[in-house]
Design a protein around this motif. Structure first.
Motif, PDB file in Angstrom:
ATOM      1  N   LEU A  99      58.842  24.561   4.875  1.00 58.57           N
ATOM      2  CA  LEU A  99      59.786  25.621   4.516  1.00 58.57           C
ATOM      3  C   LEU A  99      59.512  26.154   3.116  1.00 58.57           C
ATOM      4  O   LEU A  99      59.592  27.366   2.881  1.00 58.57           O
ATOM      5  CB  LEU A  99      61.234  25.117   4.582  1.00 58.57           C
ATOM      6  N   VAL A 100      59.204  25.258   2.199  1.00 61.56           N
ATOM      7  CA  VAL A 100      58.882  25.680   0.829  1.00 61.56           C
ATOM      8  C   VAL A 100      57.645  26.576   0.847  1.00 61.56           C
ATOM      9  O   VAL A 100      57.630  27.653   0.242  1.00 61.56           O
ATOM     10  CB  VAL A 100      58.686  24.457  -0.097  1.00 61.56           C
ATOM     11  N   LEU A 101      56.609  26.149   1.559  1.00 58.60           N
ATOM     12  CA  LEU A 101      55.388  26.956   1.646  1.00 58.60           C
ATOM     13  C   LEU A 101      55.640  28.281   2.347  1.00 58.60           C
ATOM     14  O   LEU A 101      55.090  29.320   1.965  1.00 58.60           O
ATOM     15  CB  LEU A 101      54.279  26.179   2.350  1.00 58.60           C
ATOM     16  N   ASN A 102      56.480  28.253   3.358  1.00 58.79           N
ATOM     17  CA  ASN A 102      56.854  29.468   4.076  1.00 58.79           C
ATOM     18  C   ASN A 102      57.499  30.459   3.109  1.00 58.79           C
ATOM     19  O   ASN A 102      57.158  31.637   3.091  1.00 58.79           O
ATOM     20  CB  ASN A 102      57.795  29.108   5.228  1.00 58.79           C
ATOM     21  N   SER A 103      58.425  29.984   2.304  1.00 59.20           N
ATOM     22  CA  SER A 103      59.124  30.839   1.332  1.00 59.20           C
ATOM     23  C   SER A 103      58.178  31.355   0.250  1.00 59.20           C
ATOM     24  O   SER A 103      58.299  32.489  -0.202  1.00 59.20           O
ATOM     25  CB  SER A 103      60.255  30.073   0.658  1.00 59.20           C
ATOM     26  N   TRP A 124      65.829  33.789   3.664  1.00 62.37           N
ATOM     27  CA  TRP A 124      66.378  34.702   2.656  1.00 62.37           C
ATOM     28  C   TRP A 124      65.455  34.793   1.440  1.00 62.37           C
ATOM     29  O   TRP A 124      65.180  35.879   0.933  1.00 62.37           O
ATOM     30  CB  TRP A 124      67.776  34.235   2.253  1.00 62.37           C
ATOM     31  N   ILE A 125      64.967  33.650   0.968  1.00 59.89           N
ATOM     32  CA  ILE A 125      64.068  33.625  -0.197  1.00 59.89           C
ATOM     33  C   ILE A 125      62.783  34.396   0.107  1.00 59.89           C
ATOM     34  O   ILE A 125      62.297  35.171  -0.717  1.00 59.89           O
ATOM     35  CB  ILE A 125      63.762  32.178  -0.629  1.00 59.89           C
ATOM     36  N   GLY A 126      62.251  34.188   1.292  1.00 59.38           N
ATOM     37  CA  GLY A 126      61.038  34.904   1.684  1.00 59.38           C
ATOM     38  C   GLY A 126      61.274  36.407   1.795  1.00 59.38           C
ATOM     39  O   GLY A 126      60.450  37.212   1.332  1.00 59.38           O
ATOM     40  N   ALA A 127      62.389  36.800   2.372  1.00 63.29           N
ATOM     41  CA  ALA A 127      62.714  38.228   2.502  1.00 63.29           C
ATOM     42  C   ALA A 127      62.946  38.863   1.133  1.00 63.29           C
ATOM     43  O   ALA A 127      62.588  40.025   0.909  1.00 63.29           O
ATOM     44  CB  ALA A 127      63.938  38.406   3.388  1.00 63.29           C
TER      45      ALA A 127
END
Length: 145
Positions: free
Chosen positions: A75-79, A16-19
Motif C-alpha cells: 500500500l505504501v508503494l502503491n501510494s 486518497w494519497i495516491g489520487a
C-alpha cells in the motif's frame, strides 16, 4: 478484529494519497509527455482504480491475518507511485517502485493460493494485472521520453 477493519481503511487512505498526487502534480508536464499508442484515456483510470481499491479492501478484510505485513508495504508503494511520477516528475523512480510493487503483489497472490483462498485470489488478480499493465505504460513513457 482490529486488523480486519484497519486494512480496508488503510486501503482507502492509500487511494486518497495516491489520487492527491495526481491533483498536486504538474498536469502540463504529464500532458507534454510522449505516451504510447496503448495509453488509455484519462477517464478509464477514474473507473478502474476505485473498483480495484474496493476489491483490494475486500481481500484485505477477509485475509488480514495472513497478508497484513506485505499488504501494508505494498500500500505504501502503491501510494508513492503517484508522488514519484506526477509530483516529482520521475518516471524512472516510479518504474522501480511499480516493479517492486508487482513483486510484492505476486507474493500476496501466492499466499492466497497457499491458503487455497480461490475467491480472494480471483478478486485480487485484477489489481496485479492492472499494475502490470501500468508498469508497461510507465516503461513506455521512460523509453519515449
Amino acid at each position: 478484529m482490529k486488523l480486519r477493519i484497519l486494512l480496508p481503511v488503510f486501503t482507502f487512505v492509500a487511494a486518497w494519497i495516491g489520487a492527491l498526487a495526481s491533483d498536486i502534480g504538474n498536469s502540463n508536464w504529464y500532458i507534454a509527455l510522449e505516451k504510447p499508442f496503448f495509453n488509455p484515456p484519462a477517464y478509464i483510470f477514474g473507473i478502474v482504480w476505485p473498483v480495484l481499491y474496493l476489491l483490494m479492501a475486500t481481500v484485505s478484510f477477509f485475509n488480514a491475518k495472513i497478508i497484513y505485513k506485505t499488504y501494508i508495504i505494498q500500500l505504501v508503494l502503491n501510494s508513492l507511485w503517484g508522488w514519484f511520477f506526477f509530483v516529482f516528475e520521475n518516471p524512472i523512480l516510479s518504474l522501480i517502485d511499480i516493479g517492486i510493487l508487482i513483486i510484492l503483489n505476486i507474493y500476496l497472490l501466492g499466499i492466497l493460493l497457499k491458503y487455497k483462498n480461490w475467491l480472494s485470489f480471483s478478486l485480487y488478480l485484477p489489481y496485479v494485472l492492472w499494475i502490470s499493465f501500468a508498469l508497461v505504460l510507465n516503461l513506455a513513457i521512460v523509453i519515449l521520453n
